[in-house]
Enzyme design. Structure first.
Site, PDB file in Angstrom:
ATOM      1  CB  CYS A   1      22.329  46.168   6.742  1.00 44.62           C
ATOM      2  SG  CYS A   1      20.613  45.798   6.335  1.00 44.62           S
TER       3      CYS A   1
ATOM      4  CG  ASP B   1       4.245  12.348   5.137  1.00 42.86           C
ATOM      5  OD1 ASP B   1       4.193  11.875   6.291  1.00 42.86           O
ATOM      6  OD2 ASP B   1       5.121  13.133   4.755  1.00 42.86           O
TER       7      ASP B   1
ATOM      8  CD  GLU C   1      -2.488  -1.127   2.785  1.00 42.98           C
ATOM      9  OE1 GLU C   1      -2.247  -0.227   3.614  1.00 42.98           O
ATOM     10  OE2 GLU C   1      -3.221  -2.091   3.024  1.00 42.98           O
TER      11      GLU C   1
ATOM     12  CE1 TYR D   1      -3.316   2.569   9.598  1.00 42.54           C
ATOM     13  CE2 TYR D   1      -3.018   4.501   8.226  1.00 42.54           C
ATOM     14  CZ  TYR D   1      -2.950   3.897   9.458  1.00 42.54           C
ATOM     15  OH  TYR D   1      -2.521   4.593  10.539  1.00 42.54           O
TER      16      TYR D   1
ATOM     17  CB  CYS E   1      17.368  47.978   9.483  1.00 43.08           C
ATOM     18  SG  CYS E   1      17.424  46.822   8.108  1.00 43.08           S
TER      19      CYS E   1
ATOM     20  CE  LYS F   1       9.735   7.315   6.804  1.00 44.95           C
ATOM     21  NZ  LYS F   1       9.674   7.289   8.223  1.00 44.95           N
TER      22      LYS F   1
ATOM     23  CB  CYS G   1      21.273  44.451  10.224  1.00 48.37           C
ATOM     24  SG  CYS G   1      20.784  46.168  10.089  1.00 48.37           S
TER      25      CYS G   1
ATOM     26  CB  CYS H   1      19.378  50.053   6.907  1.00 43.44           C
ATOM     27  SG  CYS H   1      20.407  49.158   8.082  1.00 43.44           S
TER      28      CYS H   1
ATOM     29  CE  LYS I   1       5.758   5.450   6.809  1.00 50.15           C
ATOM     30  NZ  LYS I   1       4.868   6.268   7.555  1.00 50.15           N
TER      31      LYS I   1
HETATM   32  S1  IVH Z   1      -0.546   0.367   8.920  1.00 49.04           S
HETATM   33  C1  IVH Z   1      -0.596  -1.942  12.587  1.00 49.04           C
HETATM   34  N1  IVH Z   1      -0.764   1.381   6.491  1.00 49.04           N
HETATM   35  O1  IVH Z   1       2.489   5.337   8.911  1.00 49.04           O
HETATM   36  C2  IVH Z   1      -0.836  -1.051  11.446  1.00 49.04           C
HETATM   37  N2  IVH Z   1       0.097   2.789   8.206  1.00 49.04           N
HETATM   38  O2  IVH Z   1       5.073   5.020  10.246  1.00 49.04           O
HETATM   39  C3  IVH Z   1      -0.146   0.241  11.587  1.00 49.04           C
HETATM   40  N3  IVH Z   1       0.617   5.063   7.478  1.00 49.04           N
HETATM   41  O3  IVH Z   1       1.225   5.034  12.168  1.00 49.04           O
HETATM   42  C4  IVH Z   1      -0.286   1.155  10.476  1.00 49.04           C
HETATM   43  N4  IVH Z   1      -0.010   4.815   5.367  1.00 49.04           N
HETATM   44  O4  IVH Z   1       0.053   6.664  10.516  1.00 49.04           O
HETATM   45  C5  IVH Z   1      -0.393   1.620   7.762  1.00 49.04           C
HETATM   46  N5  IVH Z   1      -1.045   2.145   4.319  1.00 49.04           N
HETATM   47  C6  IVH Z   1      -0.686   2.374   5.573  1.00 49.04           C
HETATM   48  C7  IVH Z   1      -0.197   3.634   6.001  1.00 49.04           C
HETATM   49  C8  IVH Z   1       0.192   3.788   7.334  1.00 49.04           C
HETATM   50  C9  IVH Z   1       0.474   5.657   6.275  1.00 49.04           C
HETATM   51  C10 IVH Z   1       1.166   5.725   8.681  1.00 49.04           C
HETATM   52  C11 IVH Z   1       0.408   5.437   9.945  1.00 49.04           C
HETATM   53  C12 IVH Z   1       1.414   4.752  10.823  1.00 49.04           C
HETATM   54  C13 IVH Z   1       2.704   5.303  10.303  1.00 49.04           C
HETATM   55  C14 IVH Z   1       3.884   4.437  10.661  1.00 49.04           C
END
Ligand code: IVH
Length: 680
Positions: free
Chosen positions: A412, A119, A115, A230, A435, A318, A430, A415, A117
């Protein structure tokens, strides 16, 4: 009469159904079936009926999304099951090691789901009998903040679940997911904030978190937030035996689930798939900082279990921070409010993390020398969670010999005053007393939201006011007339009138906003509140000696010293005098008029931080109000401090069950504002 009511209930419910159905098409499937005008007409019809029959408003009515109720400081909620986080992987090798651990433990073949991740920030949403009853932040995983009213304003989060294919909805269904702000909305919000002179959000995640943690749900409602589920939390009965099966089921109930949930039978395919997304991530309408890999089979998940904070059946891969190569065209300096002169690289514009970048911070002279950054150099830049990216390193192999070293100028650029570096500091300052660069930043700070909150003074307007000599100190703001501003760029009759009204209204601000606005070094918004509550007047603060200042919690030597230094200055004394002459409020409780709270009943609960309970009681009584010890239907205000107790619970129950109850729950800040502005 009864018949008529039934007919109306039926009518209202059918409009609600119609709206809900269209919400799903619009917000979940991005595929509207009616025009915006038709949708608005439905909503207006419902609002009109609910206005006429307020007793027929239901808590799951689509009109309740913008929850008009005043939220108290957030209540803490205990999560039924701990909200876990994820362990991180940074390389293909880390992912292989993860798969090895998983496969060794389950001793059978494993399916992996990949999936995005996303932000944003993790939230838990609880549905009871299909109705949204609670929204909470993750907090520390055990306890989070109750943000129910705010989550209700998120349009893609249904207030009521709809069973599509006859499958029963569990009585209790907790879903967990990510609240986030799409990139486009984030950019629009920041553009607006820039125009209003507000501090910009560094990234969509901060913007989402800042929006969800607003005490006023109206503000949350005004921010375009979105939500993806999720995972499941506590459910009253088990659902499907795969993660994807559960997500599909949640989707059928009208929830927006993670849009990507591809299944792979081995980790090598997972790795190949993730690599394609590392490049494609820019094309997504929302920010992702990696990919999440989960074991699909629920029984296998249970067998694997969890460590202290993260499950063994999932891992987050990541992405490395996005970088780009560009050229330093020029190095300029910026002059801040305290005179700090900071270098800034002007870059050849380049795309980075979905936006075009043309500047990078260079922090200070030492940093420039350490990284040997020269004008004309090719550099690698990256975003490190800040708005402006930083230079990672120079590409010396690209040098032509024409690159030039940079030194902070001795005077500066705005000024002309000498720029000096104090022994103990990395920054150059400065020394100009008048200024314009410093002045511009000081004015922008003075008018900002946490300070005097003067709306309509974005940086472009401040720049013109300063450049034209119309504003040479804060006091001049209060002397501005229509004629001074009507010719300025981006100003019309209406904006001038609004600005003048906003300047005028700021005279009544609580004292702490002025104290913060003065820009005394090390005195932030919070310290300003403490000072205001303690000294009650500008005069008392001005006279305070070092030891008295240090009596205040959180005021240490550095802050106390800075306050003393500020008020020693004749120039500053003169400034305060002039502000007072302009009618700016200089005392904490000046705006209290007797009897303005006449007959109002208050209940105080929880810990107050700015004043004692007896002081609060004294203030209420001096204005004609009453303080009682228990909450009843006759109570007008419940002031909820930190960790409010059962009185708060009772008040909430009254508010929730009587939609037209006069009772308002307010937090300490709102109470202070009520007292100071007496705005009933
Ligand atoms: S699963 C036990 N799935 O990333 C399940 N987390 O760094 C825990 N996050 O706390 C989370 N997309 O806030 C899961 N597809 C995804 C996610 C996801 C973003 C975030 C979530 C989690 C954090 C961990």
């Amino acid at each position: 009469m009864k018949k008529k009511n039934d007919a109306i209930i039926g009518k209202m419910e059918s409009i609600r159904e119609e709206i809900r159905k269209n919400d799903v098409f619009y917000y979940i499937y991005d595929n509207p079936q009616i025009t915006d005008a038709e949708y608005d007409a439905l909503m207006q019809e419902l609002i009109a009926l609910e206005k006429e029959y307020p007793e027929l408003i239901t808590s799951d009515s689509p009109t309740q999304r913008v929850g008009g109720k005043v939220a108290a400081g957030f209540r803490t909620v205990q999560h039924q099951e701990q909200m876990l986080s994820l362990a991180n992987a940074f390389s293909a090798a880390d992912l292989k090691a993860f798969a090895q651990r998983v496969e060794d433990a389950v001793e059978e073949s494993v399916e992996y789901v990949v999936e995005y991740k996303i932000d944003g920030l993790a939230v838990s949403i609880i549905y009871e009998s299909g109705n949204l009853v609670q929204g909470a932040t993750r907090g520390d995983g055990e306890k989070g903040e109750d943000i129910t009213s705010n989550t209700k304003t998120i349009r893609s989060l249904p207030l009521r679940l709809q069973s599509q294919n006859g499958k029963e909805i569990p009585d209790v269904l907790e879903v967990r997911g990510e609240v986030f702000m799409p990139k486009k909305e984030f950019e629009l919000l920041n553009e607006q904030r820039e125009a209003d002179g507000d501090v910009l959000f560094a990234n969509p995640r901060n913007a989402a978190a800042g929006s969800v943690r607003q005490l006023d749900p109206q503000i949350t409602a005004s921010r375009a937030l979105d939500f993806f589920v999720y995972s499941l939390g506590t459910v009253s009965k088990p659902l499907f035996n795969t993660h994807v099966g559960n997500l599909e089921f949640l989707k059928s109930l009208g929830l927006k689930v993670s849009p990507l949930k591809d299944i792979f039978k081995n980790i090598d395919d997972v790795i190949a798939f993730i690599e394609t997304w590392e490049i494609k991530r820019d094309e997504l309408p929302f920010e992702i900082d990696g990919m999440v890999i989960k074991v699909n089979d629920i029984e296998q998940q249970q067998k694997l279990g969890a460590r202290a904070r993260s499950p063994r059946w999932a891992i987050a891969y990541k992405f490395p921070p996005q970088q780009a190569v560009t050229r330093v065209k020029e190095i300029t300096v910026q002059v801040g409010r305290t005179g700090a002169v900071t270098p800034l690289a002007v870059l050849e514009p380049v795309r980075l993390s979905g936006s075009v970048v043309s500047k990078a911070t260079l922090h200070n002279q030492d940093e420039i020398e350490r990284k040997d950054i020269r004008i004309g150099d090719h550099v690698i830049i990256q975003k490190a969670g800040e708005i402006i990216p930083e230079v990672v390193r120079v590409l010396p192999e690209k040098r032509t010999g024409n690159e030039q070293k940079f030194k902070i100028p001795a005077t500066c650029p705005i000024c002309g005053a000498p720029v000096v570096r104090q022994e103990s500091e990395a920054v150059y300052r400065c020394t100009g007393q008048a200024c314009m660069g410093q002045l511009k930043e000081q004015i922008s700070h003075f008018v900002s939201r946490d300070a005097m909150n003067i709306e309509g003074l974005g940086s472009a307007i401040v720049e013109q006011l300063v450049r034209e000599g119309l504003v040479q100190s804060f006091v001049d703001l209060y002397r501005l007339r229509r004629e001074d501003m009507i010719h300025l760029e981006r100003m019309g009759e209406k904006s001038v009138a609004n600005l003048l009204a906003s300047i005028d209204a700021s005279k009544e601000n609580p004292l702490h906003k002025l104290i913060f606005g003065l820009g005394i070094r090390y005195v932030g918004a919070k310290t300003a509140k403490l000072l205001s509550a303690y000294f009650q007047s500008m005069e008392a603060l001005q006279k305070a000696d070092f030891d008295t200042l240090k009596d205040i919690p959180e005021v240490g030597d550095r802050i106390a010293d800075s306050i003393i230094q500020y008020f020693i200055s004749e120039e500053n004394k003169h400034l305060i005098e002039q502000l007072e002459q302009q009618g700016i409020n200089m005392v904490e409780g000046k705006m209290i008029k007797a009897d303005t709270l006449s007959g109002k009943r208050f209940v105080l609960t929880g810990t107050l931080t700015q004043l004692t309970r007896s002081k609060a009681q004294e203030m209420i009584e001096s204005m004609g109000g009453k303080v009682s010890s228990s909450v009843s239907k006759k109570t007008d205000f419940v002031v909820a401090g930190e960790d409010p107790g059962s009185k708060y619970e009772k008040a909430k129950a009254i508010v929730d069950s009587h939609s037209n109850s006069p009772l308002k729950i307010i937090d300490e800040q709102e109470f202070m504002e009520l007292i100071n502005k007496n705005n009933l």
